[in-house]
Design an enzyme around this catalytic site. Structure first.
Site, PDB file in Angstrom:
ATOM      1  N   SER A 253       0.838  -1.198   0.000  1.00 13.93           N
ATOM      2  CA  SER A 253       0.000   0.000   0.000  1.00 13.93           C
ATOM      3  C   SER A 253       0.877   1.254   0.000  1.00 13.93           C
ATOM      4  O   SER A 253       1.338   1.688  -1.058  1.00 13.93           O
ATOM      5  CB  SER A 253      -0.926  -0.038   1.218  1.00 13.93           C
ATOM      6  OG  SER A 253      -1.692   1.139   1.312  1.00 13.93           O
ATOM      7  N   ARG A 254       1.116   1.819   1.161  1.00 14.15           N
ATOM      8  CA  ARG A 254       2.030   2.946   1.332  1.00 14.15           C
ATOM      9  C   ARG A 254       2.799   2.717   2.615  1.00 14.15           C
ATOM     10  O   ARG A 254       2.258   2.238   3.610  1.00 14.15           O
ATOM     11  CB  ARG A 254       1.261   4.280   1.412  1.00 14.15           C
ATOM     12  CG  ARG A 254       0.623   4.715   0.094  1.00 14.15           C
ATOM     13  CD  ARG A 254       1.677   5.062  -0.956  1.00 14.15           C
ATOM     14  NE  ARG A 254       1.065   5.566  -2.188  1.00 14.15           N
ATOM     15  CZ  ARG A 254       0.750   4.825  -3.226  1.00 14.15           C
ATOM     16  NH1 ARG A 254       0.937   3.499  -3.163  1.00 14.15           N
ATOM     17  NH2 ARG A 254       0.235   5.365  -4.318  1.00 14.15           N
ATOM     18  N   ASP A 277       6.997  -3.821  -0.359  1.00 13.98           N
ATOM     19  CA  ASP A 277       7.153  -3.184  -1.667  1.00 13.98           C
ATOM     20  C   ASP A 277       7.147  -1.670  -1.523  1.00 13.98           C
ATOM     21  O   ASP A 277       7.471  -0.954  -2.471  1.00 13.98           O
ATOM     22  CB  ASP A 277       6.032  -3.630  -2.610  1.00 13.98           C
ATOM     23  CG  ASP A 277       6.318  -3.248  -4.058  1.00 13.98           C
ATOM     24  OD1 ASP A 277       7.446  -3.493  -4.525  1.00 13.98           O
ATOM     25  OD2 ASP A 277       5.411  -2.708  -4.718  1.00 13.98           O
ATOM     26  N   GLU A 282      10.617   6.237   1.096  1.00 14.32           N
ATOM     27  CA  GLU A 282      10.822   5.351  -0.048  1.00 14.32           C
ATOM     28  C   GLU A 282      11.784   6.038  -1.011  1.00 14.32           C
ATOM     29  O   GLU A 282      11.458   7.088  -1.566  1.00 14.32           O
ATOM     30  CB  GLU A 282       9.479   5.106  -0.729  1.00 14.32           C
ATOM     31  CG  GLU A 282       9.499   4.016  -1.775  1.00 14.32           C
ATOM     32  CD  GLU A 282       8.103   3.777  -2.354  1.00 14.32           C
ATOM     33  OE1 GLU A 282       7.956   3.949  -3.578  1.00 14.32           O
ATOM     34  OE2 GLU A 282       7.193   3.428  -1.589  1.00 14.32           O
ATOM     35  N   HIS A 301       8.987  -0.938  -5.070  1.00 17.42           N
ATOM     36  CA  HIS A 301       7.663  -0.474  -5.474  1.00 17.42           C
ATOM     37  C   HIS A 301       7.336  -0.974  -6.894  1.00 17.42           C
ATOM     38  O   HIS A 301       6.966  -0.201  -7.778  1.00 17.42           O
ATOM     39  CB  HIS A 301       7.584   1.059  -5.416  1.00 17.42           C
ATOM     40  CG  HIS A 301       6.190   1.573  -5.249  1.00 17.42           C
ATOM     41  ND1 HIS A 301       5.896   2.756  -4.633  1.00 17.42           N
ATOM     42  CD2 HIS A 301       4.985   1.060  -5.633  1.00 17.42           C
ATOM     43  CE1 HIS A 301       4.589   2.971  -4.631  1.00 17.42           C
ATOM     44  NE2 HIS A 301       4.014   1.946  -5.230  1.00 17.42           N
TER      45      HIS A 301
END
Length: 343
Positions: A253-254, A277, A282, A301
């Site tokens: 997701s985030r 991910d 990030e 990601h």
């Protein structure tokens, strides 16, 4: 809202508004040719700056914009330059970056390829659930080191996917696709979503539980909630500490949905495993301790659409454009009242 039938007849005027890199990735010549058979598409290059004289000339005559990553905000100034604009077809997921209040105020119809982009994320999640359940990555690493198989009859009973309990955090588009992909497997699925009823959970074939129970009961928890003010840090230290030993946290997701420090502590201590991910920030700093944790898999990601999966986004946008041009309206509309719940 009643579907809008363009007043120019069967072929609306359209233009592509996104970054050149996004257009090159998502709209190959074949896709552009297909769009041209449906609408009168403004000549390339794409519009990535809507304030230029050329952009203003194009905008003056468009009924529909085909947007993508890097599209500038469609604010009141842009809309004044585009008096005929009635629809936006987005070739990616979230429209938050470019569809503004001015668009909703005018009644511009909006479609998104979020449903198409949900599939590769769900596929990634399914793959990681099955791989971590079988401990494939760790066992492959050990096999490379030992180069002997060992006695497979001594495999721990914690290894495997039969009757594994998987928790889905949020019945989002992606969360629902993961549930769908898990159905053929002998896996028990729990769901937490404050907006999903017991009846909706039953229809999905899952058990709805409260948030603490999701984390305390599940062998794997997969995070699919959008990042909103109410979900920042939602996966707290208390929830992470409640996870069973050797449980797996998957986040596509985030990163900010998860309390990063608490997750790092649990992974470094060897209590749980993680497939990330997305992280916060990030990417993680190069000296972040998670990079060196063998029980953490961090990917860049990549779960969303990439490579040949971009064609699915283009095909989705083309199908929506075709429907709108025919007066049928969008099959995947974005509703203003749902924005508070979308990524």
């Amino acid at each position: 809202m009643t579907p809008h039938a363009p007043d120019r007849g069967p072929r609306p005027r359209a233009a592509v508004a996104m970054s050149p890199d996004a257009a090159s990735a998502v709209l190959d010549p074949q896709s552009l040719g297909a769009f041209r058979r449906v609408c009168d598409l403004a000549p390339l290059p794409v519009l990535d700056d809507l304030s230029t004289p050329r952009a203003r000339s194009v905008l003056a005559d468009v009924d529909l914009l085909i947007t993508g990553w890097g599209c500038p905000p469609l604010d009141a100034d842009v809309l004044r330059a585009a008096p005929r604009l009635r629809a936006v077809v987005h070739t990616a997921g979230s429209v938050r970056g470019h569809v503004t209040d001015a668009c909703w105020a005018r009644g511009v119809e909006v479609s998104s390829a979020a449903a198409a982009n949900a599939l590769p994320v769900a596929e990634y999640t399914l793959g990681m659930i099955l791989l971590t359940g079988k401990r494939v990555l760790e066992r492959a690493r050990d096999f490379r080191t030992s180069r002997t198989r060992g006695n497979w009859l001594h495999t721990s009973r914690g290894v495997g996917n039969y009757r594994r309990t998987v928790g889905i955090l949020s019945a989002s588009l992606i969360g629902r696709r993961v549930v769908e992909l898990l159905r053929p497997h002998d896996i028990d699925v729990l769901l937490h979503d404050p907006y999903a009823s017991d009846a909706e959970a039953a229809e999905l074939g899952v058990e709805r539980v409260e948030l603490p129970e999701l984390f305390s009961r599940c062998d794997t928890v997969s995070v699919h909630t959008p990042l909103l003010p109410t979900t920042r840090g939602l996966v707290s230290r208390a929830l992470i500490d409640a996870m069973p030993a050797d449980a797996v946290l998957i986040n596509t997701s985030r990163g900010a949905v998860v309390e990063q420090e608490a997750l790092t502590d649990a992974v470094r201590a060897g209590r749980i495993r993680a497939v990330l991910d997305v992280t916060d920030p990030e990417a993680l700093p190069s000296d972040h301790p998670l990079w060196d944790c063998e029980n953490a898999l961090i990917t860049p990601h990549l779960a969303g659409s990439e490579g040949n999966e971009w064609r699915r986004l283009a095909d989705h946008a083309l199908a929506e454009t075709t429907r709108w041009a025919s007066g049928a309206g969008f099959l995947h509309p974005v509703r203003r009242e749902r924005l508070a719940f979308l990524a």
